[in-house]
Every structure is written in structure tokens, then in C-alpha cells.
Write an enzyme that holds these catalytic residues in place. Structure first.
Site, PDB file in Angstrom:
ATOM      1  N   THR A 118       0.897  -1.136  -0.049  1.00 25.93           N
ATOM      2  CA  THR A 118      -0.114   0.051   0.003  1.00 25.93           C
ATOM      3  C   THR A 118       0.756   1.294   0.048  1.00 25.93           C
ATOM      4  OG1 THR A 118      -0.072   0.094   2.314  1.00 25.93           O
ATOM      5  CG2 THR A 118      -1.772  -1.145   1.400  1.00 25.93           C
ATOM      6  N   GLY A 120       0.632   3.550   2.081  1.00 23.18           N
ATOM      7  CA  GLY A 120       0.962   3.927   3.619  1.00 23.18           C
ATOM      8  C   GLY A 120       2.272   3.170   3.850  1.00 23.18           C
ATOM      9  N   CYS A 121       2.743   1.877   3.208  1.00 20.82           N
ATOM     10  CA  CYS A 121       3.776   1.000   3.656  1.00 20.82           C
ATOM     11  C   CYS A 121       4.907   1.563   3.648  1.00 20.82           C
ATOM     12  CB  CYS A 121       3.608   0.021   2.548  1.00 20.82           C
ATOM     13  SG  CYS A 121       5.046  -1.417   3.013  1.00 20.82           S
ATOM     14  N   GLY A 122       5.520   1.434   4.801  1.00 24.42           N
ATOM     15  CA  GLY A 122       7.093   1.855   5.239  1.00 24.42           C
ATOM     16  C   GLY A 122       7.923   0.941   5.334  1.00 24.42           C
ATOM     17  N   CYS A 124       7.031  -2.391   5.348  1.00 23.61           N
ATOM     18  CA  CYS A 124       6.279  -3.958   5.095  1.00 23.61           C
ATOM     19  C   CYS A 124       7.474  -4.684   4.151  1.00 23.61           C
ATOM     20  CB  CYS A 124       5.196  -3.722   4.399  1.00 23.61           C
ATOM     21  SG  CYS A 124       5.058  -2.828   2.682  1.00 23.61           S
TER      22      CYS A 124
END
Length: 273
Positions: A118, A120-122, A124
Site C-alpha cells: 500500500t 502507506g507502507c513504510g 512492510c
């Protein structure tokens, strides 16, 4: 040249990154109205023919994003290691074939980190602790600007964010000099993506200044601080609160982290001396 596939995304030459959708307004007199929404697409990034990441992004400044992403994730050490970007626009996604130097590609394969998911994935998909908490070279600490520099900063950034004005739902990353001139602004649905786009734009256009200040509209997490350290930014300003770990890392690596609340005075977390 804009292809037919690109026109799926760029179907409105004046507002290519937003679409209007009808929604039922729920109140005492329900009615259907049209609202502007930010666009979001999947971007698949392949380095030298091998897929590395799939991200959800706002489909503008894609080349800036890929360069910034490659630099801030330590895939390349400098822009000269990125040889070319080929973008293939499809109805539901964008495919990016990125050619990088053999040395950079060898390091990428050795330290393989698959990102999936996603905007917003930092962090992952990180496969090792060393990838989450890497060893980084500190930046050169610089003095804070005068207090007046921060006055009205939120309004200045809001006026600069053209896409956010039309649709909301997007984060901004802005590069500002000591005279409060806006040097660059990039927007995206993802806060990490917006920052990567800004890093790419600063690198491509050679805008870097030792005392230049990055302003992010989002909260500040660890990976955003790590991106700032890798890009050699000495002052990072956020309009939402940082985490304790991000402050710790900023302080340890020479970055002054400033939080500008909506109503209270700015709070500067200065580096350890």
C-alpha cells in the site's frame, strides 16, 4: 508523447490527477452531489528485469518517485547509477522498467527486500533487522532559522499543494529555502511516496542547498527520518507529531526535527551535541 493507455489516467488535460464521483450526502435532506477525488494507481517497479516493489501511488511525477525511491531505499548510491526508466501505462496500473548499474543491481540482489502493498507502507516486507535499522552516515547539523520563518507555514504549504486543494486525500513534501521560497513541491496519496518524489525532483533539478528545509504534511515516522538522512537534509519539518524513535534517530544523525502544531508554538528536537 501521450499514448492511448496514458489517456486513461490523463483524461482531463486540466485536472489529470483527480476525478469527480457522485455520492449521497447524508443529512436531513439527502441529495446526490459530485465530489473531487484524488487518483490512485498501482505502480510495479522492475530493476534490470526483476520485479522489486508494487506500490500504490498518485500517477504524477513517476520518474521523480522512482529516482527518489531508489536513492532513499539505498538501491543506488547516486543518480548516475540509474541509466533509464521506461514507463508502460495500462488501464489499471503502470509498469516501470528501470535500468541501473551492474554494481547497484548486484547489491540489490544481495540485500533483497520485497515490498508489496500500500501507499502507506513504510517497512512492510523487510526481511532482516538490519534493513529496518541500518547504519547511516550522519548529516551536517545546521542552525535553525529565525522563529519568524515558521509563522504562517501551514498556510504557505496549503497554498502550495495544488492537488490537495482540489481533492484532499494527499500528502505533501515541500522544499523551502531560508527566504521561504518554495523550491519544489510533490504530492501523493502516500507520505513516503511524496517524500521520494521530492528527493527525486531535488536530485534531477539540482536544487539541493545545505540549509534547505524539507516540510512534510504527515506525521514523522522512522523511515521518513532515514530518507532525510540518506538525502543529507539537516532540517526536517513535519505538520504532525513525530514518533519517539524518529526523534531519537534524527538526533543521533545530526537532523533537527521540527514539529509545527496547528495552534501551539513549533517544537524543535535538536541533535545530540
Amino acid at each position: 508523447m501521450t499514448t492511448d493507455a496514458q489517456k486513461v489516467f490523463l483524461n482531463d488535460p486540466e485536472h489529470p490527477l483527480v476525478h469527480r464521483k457522485s455520492a449521497l450526502v447524508i443529512n436531513d435532506n439527502p441529495a446526490t452531489e459530485s465530489f473531487t477525488l484524488a487518483e490512485e494507481v498501482a505502480l510495479s517497479i522492475n530493476y534490470n528485469g526483476i520485479n522489486h516493489a508494487v506500490m500504490l501511488v498518485t500517477p504524477n511525477d513517476i520518474e521523480d518517485f522512482i529516482l527518489g525511491f531508489s536513492l532513499s531505499n539505498d538501491i543506488i548510491q547516486h543518480s548516475r547509477q540509474l541509466y533509464g526508466i521506461t514507463l508502460d501505462y495500462n488501464e489499471d496500473y503502470i509498469n516501470a522498467d528501470v535500468e541501473i548499474a551492474n554494481q547497484a543491481f548486484w547489491n540489490l540482489k544481495k540485500n533483497k527486500r520485497t515490498l508489496a502493498g500500500t501507499s502507506g507502507c513504510g517497512l512492510c516486507g523487510a526481511q532482516a533487522l538490519e534493513q529496518v535499522l541500518p547504519k547511516l552516515e550522519p548529516v551536517r547539523a545546521v542552525s535553525l532559522p529565525e522563529p519568524g520563518w515558521f509563522e504562517g507555514l501551514r498556510d504557505l504549504i496549503s497554498r502550495t499543494q495544488v492537488l490537495a486543494q482540489r481533492s484532499g486525500a494527499v500528502h505533501g513534501a515541500v522544499y523551502v529555502d531560508l527566504m521561504r521560497n518554495i523550491l519544489a513541491c510533490r504530492e501523493d496519496i502516500g507520505r513516503h511516496n511524496a517524500f521520494d518524489k521530492l528527493i527525486g525532483a531535488i536530485t534531477t533539478k539540482k536544487l539541493f542547498q545545505p540549509e534547505g528545509i524539507v516540510v512534510l504534511t504527515s506525521r514523522c515516522s522512522l523511515e521518513l527520518v532515514q530518507k532525510a538522512i540518506r538525502a543529507k537534509f539537516s532540517i526536517l519539518v513535519t505538520l504532525s507529531a513525530p514518533t519517539a524513535l524518529s526523534v531519537k534517530w534524527a538526533s543521533r544523525h545530526g537532523v533537527t526535527l521540527v514539529h509545527v502544531p496547528k495552534r501551539d508554538a513549533p517544537r524543535a528536537y535538536t541533535p545530540n551535541r
